[in-house]
Write an enzyme that holds these catalytic residues in place. Sequence first.
Site: not given
Length: 355
Positions: A39, A53, A119-120, A192, A312
């Site tokens: 981006t 975009y 950024t992904d 993110k 767990e």
Amino acid sequence: MQATSRLRAFAATAALLAASAIAHAQALPNVVILATGGTIAGAGASAINSATYAAAKVGVDKLIAGLPELAKVANVRGEQVFQVASESLTDDNLLTLAKRVSALAKQSDIDGIVITHGTDTLEETAFFLTLTVHTAKPIVVVGSMRPGTALSADGALNLYNAVNVAASKDAMGKGVLVTMNDEIQSGRDVSKSINIKTEAFKSQWGPLGMIVEGKNYWFRAPVKRHTMQSEFDIDTITALPPVEIAMGYEGVLSTAIDALGKSGIKALVHGGTGNGSVANRIVPNLQKVRADGVVVIRSSRVPDGFVLRNAEQPDDKYDWVVAHDLRPQKARILAMVAMTKTSDTKELQRIFWEY
């Protein structure tokens, strides 16, 4: 006679100015920007398009030319390594980028390195570099949440801050860093957290510092092993073993686990609920995957907290590894790097505690 004197004076002044400019440039740190797309190199159809975009449209030279303020911070040059949206990056791309970063870091005339990135998957690349590049020089990964064509675009300031941090002596030895939204984050810790706000990158442990008007303010330092302290070295890694992720959710079936277990992978990260919980109906399937030689790593899809060993699930009994505080996507990165050296689960667990 007067004209000749004026010409001589003009020439002398010009020579002094040129010498002063050269001296100023020589006094500044040298920073290389490695561009990969994303981006921060994107463009929208209009100024109001902040979320709609096309990524990876603007080359690194144009990014640098659009920020003349960088010339006061460092001698900056750029290299276009890739020009892609980060969700399309591959493991081979990671290797190529890290090897280039390592080579530049070895040059005595390079003081810092900036990587512009989508950024992904920025957090995954930052963590990979943290684990594999041996240098104390600042390495800064940076992106933006809005393209440069948008109103209130964040990329220009993010990039300015990234170069400022990469050029700073006080950033040395702190591992790979991420500069977004005026914060300095650890490349190991940051993730993110939202896809439509500029304050998208967060760490549950908090930022390392902030940048305000070109000045770094530090508040903590990373304690996990990184860069110079890492036992892994990109210069010796030629390929990454295949590691995949299977997510846990209400009503989960064993379909993904069974298929991935037969696909030739070396490790399977289970992104469980809560404390890395595993639905009782798929425990036997994960046990079979482990019996077939695939390492099982128990992570959590929860953004914060960490997975406790033998809580767990009886990890010792099943010979599973827990991912500590690493989310599934980062657990996968560490598993790939670690398994270039070992597939022993005790050693892998040590690595997950230390990194």
